[in-house]
Design an enzyme around this catalytic site. Structure first.
Site, PDB file in Angstrom:
ATOM      1  N   ASP A 179       0.824  -1.183  -0.091  1.00  0.00           N
ATOM      2  CA  ASP A 179       0.022   0.079   0.164  1.00  0.00           C
ATOM      3  C   ASP A 179       0.949   1.311   0.080  1.00  0.00           C
ATOM      4  O   ASP A 179       1.884   1.446   0.651  1.00  0.00           O
ATOM      5  CB  ASP A 179      -0.821   0.054   1.212  1.00  0.00           C
ATOM      6  CG  ASP A 179      -2.188   0.921   0.919  1.00  0.00           C
ATOM      7  OD1 ASP A 179      -3.072   0.452   1.146  1.00  0.00           O
ATOM      8  OD2 ASP A 179      -1.920   2.233   0.839  1.00  0.00           O
ATOM      9  N   ILE A 180       0.542   2.253  -0.908  1.00  0.00           N
ATOM     10  CA  ILE A 180       1.564   3.362  -0.956  1.00  0.00           C
ATOM     11  C   ILE A 180       1.275   4.357   0.243  1.00  0.00           C
ATOM     12  O   ILE A 180       2.121   5.253   0.597  1.00  0.00           O
ATOM     13  CB  ILE A 180       0.993   4.112  -2.258  1.00  0.00           C
ATOM     14  CG1 ILE A 180       2.060   5.004  -2.881  1.00  0.00           C
ATOM     15  CG2 ILE A 180      -0.243   5.050  -2.189  1.00  0.00           C
ATOM     16  CD1 ILE A 180       1.810   5.467  -4.320  1.00  0.00           C
ATOM     17  N   ASN A 208     -12.909  -3.229   2.153  1.00  0.00           N
ATOM     18  CA  ASN A 208     -14.005  -2.323   2.398  1.00  0.00           C
ATOM     19  C   ASN A 208     -14.735  -2.478   1.021  1.00  0.00           C
ATOM     20  O   ASN A 208     -14.151  -2.875   0.111  1.00  0.00           O
ATOM     21  CB  ASN A 208     -13.583  -0.861   2.350  1.00  0.00           C
ATOM     22  CG  ASN A 208     -12.542  -0.791   3.526  1.00  0.00           C
ATOM     23  OD1 ASN A 208     -13.216  -0.742   4.715  1.00  0.00           O
ATOM     24  ND2 ASN A 208     -11.574  -0.114   3.462  1.00  0.00           N
ATOM     25  N   GLN A 249     -14.865   2.342   0.653  1.00  0.00           N
ATOM     26  CA  GLN A 249     -13.991   1.749  -0.518  1.00  0.00           C
ATOM     27  C   GLN A 249     -13.443   2.980  -1.297  1.00  0.00           C
ATOM     28  O   GLN A 249     -14.198   3.314  -2.078  1.00  0.00           O
ATOM     29  CB  GLN A 249     -14.699   0.678  -1.157  1.00  0.00           C
ATOM     30  CG  GLN A 249     -13.854  -0.032  -2.271  1.00  0.00           C
ATOM     31  CD  GLN A 249     -14.717  -1.232  -2.845  1.00  0.00           C
ATOM     32  OE1 GLN A 249     -15.785  -1.050  -2.698  1.00  0.00           O
ATOM     33  NE2 GLN A 249     -14.077  -2.137  -3.814  1.00  0.00           N
ATOM     34  N   HIS A 303     -10.162  -5.374  -3.416  1.00  0.00           N
ATOM     35  CA  HIS A 303      -8.685  -5.679  -2.770  1.00  0.00           C
ATOM     36  C   HIS A 303      -8.881  -6.029  -1.275  1.00  0.00           C
ATOM     37  O   HIS A 303      -9.800  -5.520  -0.670  1.00  0.00           O
ATOM     38  CB  HIS A 303      -7.769  -4.421  -3.121  1.00  0.00           C
ATOM     39  CG  HIS A 303      -8.332  -3.131  -2.447  1.00  0.00           C
ATOM     40  ND1 HIS A 303      -9.398  -2.553  -3.163  1.00  0.00           N
ATOM     41  CD2 HIS A 303      -7.978  -2.582  -1.407  1.00  0.00           C
ATOM     42  CE1 HIS A 303      -9.727  -1.431  -2.530  1.00  0.00           C
ATOM     43  NE2 HIS A 303      -9.029  -1.607  -1.126  1.00  0.00           N
ATOM     44  N   HIS A 358      -6.849  -5.925   2.233  1.00  0.00           N
ATOM     45  CA  HIS A 358      -5.894  -5.444   3.118  1.00  0.00           C
ATOM     46  C   HIS A 358      -5.205  -6.097   3.824  1.00  0.00           C
ATOM     47  O   HIS A 358      -5.973  -7.097   4.825  1.00  0.00           O
ATOM     48  CB  HIS A 358      -6.243  -4.082   3.846  1.00  0.00           C
ATOM     49  CG  HIS A 358      -6.707  -2.760   2.990  1.00  0.00           C
ATOM     50  ND1 HIS A 358      -6.107  -1.637   3.232  1.00  0.00           N
ATOM     51  CD2 HIS A 358      -7.934  -2.517   2.428  1.00  0.00           C
ATOM     52  CE1 HIS A 358      -6.744  -0.742   2.169  1.00  0.00           C
ATOM     53  NE2 HIS A 358      -8.040  -1.327   2.063  1.00  0.00           N
TER      54      HIS A 358
END
Ligand code: AMP
Ligand code: ZN
Length: 130
Positions: free
Chosen positions: A29-30, A85, A90, A96, A98
């Protein structure tokens, strides 16, 4: 389709990919919650859990375990929170999962407005009344 995660999957946008197979790509994750926060993203563009078939669900759980093992080995994570989410909450409308590593000192805080909640009994009645 103008989807950020589809572009990452195609390699049009760079990512820190830590795992990939024919069905999913897993990248960092960025904007991580903790060190090692990763996203498991199906290669097929689907939006919510309602689009996930049993075969993919099974595969995602397999990949979750692979990533858990890898993060434990490489980052010495002490726990792992898995969440996903749908709709509200979301931001990216490409399904996706997490994978958020937990550490003793991560100071994790989830804030909800708990003062305004109904009693569970009332909610139970709402859910179970035909
Ligand atoms: P959600 O709110 O569940 O849709 O989560 C979307 C997540 O995608 C957020 O945690 C973002 O930090 C993450 N994200 C957004 N853009 C990128 C990107 N280019 N590479 C990796 N993660 C991203
Ligand atoms: Zn997509």
């Amino acid at each position: 389709m103008d989807c950020l995660f589809c572009k990452i999957i195609k390699g049009e946008i760079p990512s820190f990919t830590i795992y990939e197979d024919e069905q999913v790509k897993v990248f960092l994750d960025i904007n991580p919650n903790t060190n090692g926060h990763a996203l498991i993203v199906p290669k097929k563009h689907i939006v919510t859990i309602n689009d996930v078939d049993e075969e993919l669900a099974k595969h995602i759980i397999k990949v979750e375990k692979i990533i858990y093992h890898k993060l434990k080995e490489k980052l010495h994570i002490e726990g792992l929170t898995i969440c996903q989410n749908n709709e509200l909450g979301q931001d990216i409308k490409h399904y996706h999962v997490h994978m958020i590593p937990r550490y003793q000192d991560d100071n994790w805080k989830m804030q909800f407005n708990q003062e305004s909640l109904k009693e569970p009994e009332e909610v139970f009645k709402q859910i179970t009344t035909k």
